[in-house]
Design a protein around this motif. Structure first.
Motif, PDB file in Angstrom:
ATOM      1  N   ALA A  69       0.836  -0.887  -0.472  1.00 56.07           N
ATOM      2  CA  ALA A  69      -0.154  -0.425   0.180  1.00 56.07           C
ATOM      3  C   ALA A  69       0.612   1.532  -0.090  1.00 56.07           C
ATOM      4  N   SER A  70       0.420   2.211  -1.079  1.00 59.16           N
ATOM      5  CA  SER A  70       0.971   3.301  -0.912  1.00 59.16           C
ATOM      6  C   SER A  70       0.474   5.214  -0.979  1.00 59.16           C
ATOM      7  N   ARG A  71       1.293   5.942  -0.931  1.00 59.79           N
ATOM      8  CA  ARG A  71       0.274   7.761  -0.922  1.00 59.79           C
ATOM      9  C   ARG A  71       0.442   8.043  -1.962  1.00 59.79           C
ATOM     10  N   ASP A  72       0.041   8.657  -2.681  1.00 59.41           N
ATOM     11  CA  ASP A  72       0.813   9.880  -3.240  1.00 59.41           C
ATOM     12  C   ASP A  72      -0.470  11.437  -2.957  1.00 59.41           C
ATOM     13  N   ASN A  73       0.447  11.757  -1.933  1.00 57.46           N
ATOM     14  CA  ASN A  73      -1.050  13.203  -1.360  1.00 57.46           C
ATOM     15  C   ASN A  73      -0.812  14.164  -2.550  1.00 57.46           C
ATOM     16  N   GLY A  74       0.493  14.250  -2.909  1.00 52.25           N
ATOM     17  CA  GLY A  74       0.348  15.059  -4.031  1.00 52.25           C
ATOM     18  C   GLY A  74      -0.608  14.960  -5.401  1.00 52.25           C
ATOM     19  N   LYS A  75      -1.284  13.836  -5.824  1.00 50.78           N
ATOM     20  CA  LYS A  75      -1.858  13.721  -6.665  1.00 50.78           C
ATOM     21  C   LYS A  75      -3.657  13.290  -5.938  1.00 50.78           C
ATOM     22  N   ASN A  76      -3.657  13.279  -4.803  1.00 47.19           N
ATOM     23  CA  ASN A  76      -4.689  12.575  -4.054  1.00 47.19           C
ATOM     24  C   ASN A  76      -5.560  11.233  -4.188  1.00 47.19           C
ATOM     25  N   THR A  77      -4.322  10.379  -4.462  1.00 42.50           N
ATOM     26  CA  THR A  77      -4.300   9.217  -4.620  1.00 42.50           C
ATOM     27  C   THR A  77      -3.851   8.113  -3.913  1.00 42.50           C
ATOM     28  N   ALA A  78      -4.494   6.784  -3.578  1.00 33.20           N
ATOM     29  CA  ALA A  78      -3.464   6.025  -2.627  1.00 33.20           C
ATOM     30  C   ALA A  78      -3.748   4.603  -3.627  1.00 33.20           C
ATOM     31  N   TYR A  79      -2.387   3.451  -3.820  1.00 37.91           N
ATOM     32  CA  TYR A  79      -2.444   2.482  -4.428  1.00 37.91           C
ATOM     33  C   TYR A  79      -2.061   1.717  -3.792  1.00 37.91           C
ATOM     34  N   LEU A  80      -3.127   0.348  -4.298  1.00 35.06           N
ATOM     35  CA  LEU A  80      -2.532  -0.973  -3.558  1.00 35.06           C
ATOM     36  C   LEU A  80      -2.123  -2.181  -4.688  1.00 35.06           C
ATOM     37  N   GLN A  81       0.229  -2.219  -4.677  1.00 36.81           N
ATOM     38  CA  GLN A  81       0.097  -3.131  -5.046  1.00 36.81           C
ATOM     39  C   GLN A  81      -0.363  -4.160  -5.147  1.00 36.81           C
ATOM     40  N   MET A  82      -0.655  -5.476  -6.293  1.00 34.04           N
ATOM     41  CA  MET A  82      -0.743  -6.997  -5.544  1.00 34.04           C
ATOM     42  C   MET A  82      -0.359  -7.122  -6.688  1.00 34.04           C
ATOM     43  N   ASN A  83       0.910  -8.155  -5.810  1.00 30.78           N
ATOM     44  CA  ASN A  83       1.785  -9.332  -6.414  1.00 30.78           C
ATOM     45  C   ASN A  83       1.377 -10.590  -6.276  1.00 30.78           C
ATOM     46  N   SER A  84       1.554 -11.397  -7.375  1.00 26.97           N
ATOM     47  CA  SER A  84       1.510 -12.892  -7.016  1.00 26.97           C
ATOM     48  C   SER A  84       0.250 -13.617  -6.860  1.00 26.97           C
ATOM     49  N   LEU A  85      -1.128 -12.816  -7.358  1.00 24.46           N
ATOM     50  CA  LEU A  85      -2.120 -13.231  -6.615  1.00 24.46           C
ATOM     51  C   LEU A  85      -2.567 -14.402  -7.314  1.00 24.46           C
ATOM     52  N   ALA A  86      -3.394 -14.650  -6.249  1.00 26.67           N
ATOM     53  CA  ALA A  86      -3.762 -15.841  -6.081  1.00 26.67           C
ATOM     54  C   ALA A  86      -5.330 -16.589  -6.187  1.00 26.67           C
ATOM     55  N   PRO A  87      -6.216 -17.562  -6.532  1.00 27.19           N
ATOM     56  CA  PRO A  87      -7.112 -17.002  -6.712  1.00 27.19           C
ATOM     57  C   PRO A  87      -8.232 -16.834  -5.372  1.00 27.19           C
ATOM     58  N   GLU A  88      -7.659 -16.816  -4.283  1.00 24.15           N
ATOM     59  CA  GLU A  88      -7.815 -16.553  -2.528  1.00 24.15           C
ATOM     60  C   GLU A  88      -8.375 -14.847  -3.146  1.00 24.15           C
ATOM     61  N   ASP A  89      -7.542 -14.333  -3.428  1.00 25.83           N
ATOM     62  CA  ASP A  89      -7.266 -12.968  -2.835  1.00 25.83           C
ATOM     63  C   ASP A  89      -8.586 -12.492  -4.758  1.00 25.83           C
ATOM     64  N   THR A  90      -9.608 -13.461  -4.851  1.00 19.53           N
ATOM     65  CA  THR A  90     -10.770 -12.323  -5.304  1.00 19.53           C
ATOM     66  C   THR A  90     -11.795 -12.180  -4.480  1.00 19.53           C
ATOM     67  N   ALA A  91     -12.057 -10.906  -4.915  1.00 16.31           N
ATOM     68  CA  ALA A  91     -12.539 -10.085  -4.175  1.00 16.31           C
ATOM     69  C   ALA A  91     -13.156  -9.186  -4.221  1.00 16.31           C
ATOM     70  N   VAL A  92     -14.234  -8.265  -4.351  1.00 16.77           N
ATOM     71  CA  VAL A  92     -14.037  -6.518  -3.816  1.00 16.77           C
ATOM     72  C   VAL A  92     -13.149  -5.450  -3.526  1.00 16.77           C
ATOM     73  N   TYR A  93     -12.884  -5.004  -4.010  1.00 12.74           N
ATOM     74  CA  TYR A  93     -11.634  -4.433  -3.187  1.00 12.74           C
ATOM     75  C   TYR A  93     -12.134  -3.095  -3.103  1.00 12.74           C
ATOM     76  N   CYS A  94     -11.913  -2.753  -1.705  1.00  9.42           N
ATOM     77  CA  CYS A  94     -12.744  -1.165  -1.721  1.00  9.42           C
ATOM     78  C   CYS A  94     -11.422   0.209  -0.574  1.00  9.42           C
ATOM     79  N   CYS A  95     -11.829   0.375  -0.837  1.00  6.87           N
ATOM     80  CA  CYS A  95     -10.499   1.804  -0.261  1.00  6.87           C
ATOM     81  C   CYS A  95     -11.940   2.623   1.077  1.00  6.87           C
ATOM     82  N   ARG A  96     -11.020   2.622   1.934  1.00  3.09           N
ATOM     83  CA  ARG A  96     -11.947   4.040   2.943  1.00  3.09           C
ATOM     84  C   ARG A  96     -10.484   4.718   4.033  1.00  3.09           C
ATOM     85  N   ALA A  97     -11.434   5.963   3.873  1.00  6.29           N
ATOM     86  CA  ALA A  97     -10.262   7.083   4.269  1.00  6.29           C
ATOM     87  C   ALA A  97     -10.757   7.403   5.718  1.00  6.29           C
TER      88      ALA A  97
END
Length: 116
Positions: A69-97
């Motif tokens: 997880a990371s953030r760029d406050n200048g872009k008012n944006t947060a990120y979630l980099q997900m590597n080595s994804l597996a079937p159990e990672d299947t989901a709806v992903y939401c962000c919350r501030a």
């Protein structure tokens, strides 16, 4: 005021995705950004947090070492980099501030499906 996630999709096991969470109407610089996911038929779980102060991060054990997880406050944006994804990672992903004074904003979510 809103949060909008993007970057989800259908990928094969072992692939990577980067989710974005773009804020409008407020500045994320004073908010923790929390990433949640809800797999089909299961409860929502917190997978990652990137804090307002210094961008410290915390992860659920199930994603530690694979998600960043990371953030760029200048872009008012947060990120979630997900590597080595597996079937159990299947989901709806939401962000919350969340702020110290109790303000709480949710995005609408983006679907991530990991399947061969």
């Amino acid at each position: 005021v809103q949060l909008v996630e993007s970057g989800g999709g259908l990928v094969q096991p072992g692939a990577s995705l980067r989710l974005s969470c773009v804020a409008s109407g407020f500045s994320i610089s004073t908010y923790d950004i929390n990433w949640y996911r809800q797999p089909p038929g299961k409860e929502r779980e917190l997978v990652a947090v990137v804090t307002r102060a210094g961008g410290d991060t915390n992860y659920a054990e199930s994603v530690k070492g694979r998600f960043t997880a990371s953030r760029d406050n200048g872009k008012n944006t947060a990120y979630l980099q997900m590597n080595s994804l597996a079937p159990e990672d299947t989901a709806v992903y939401c962000c919350r501030a969340t702020s110290l004074w109790g303000t709480d904003y949710w995005g609408q979510g983006t679907q991530v499906t990991v399947s061969s």
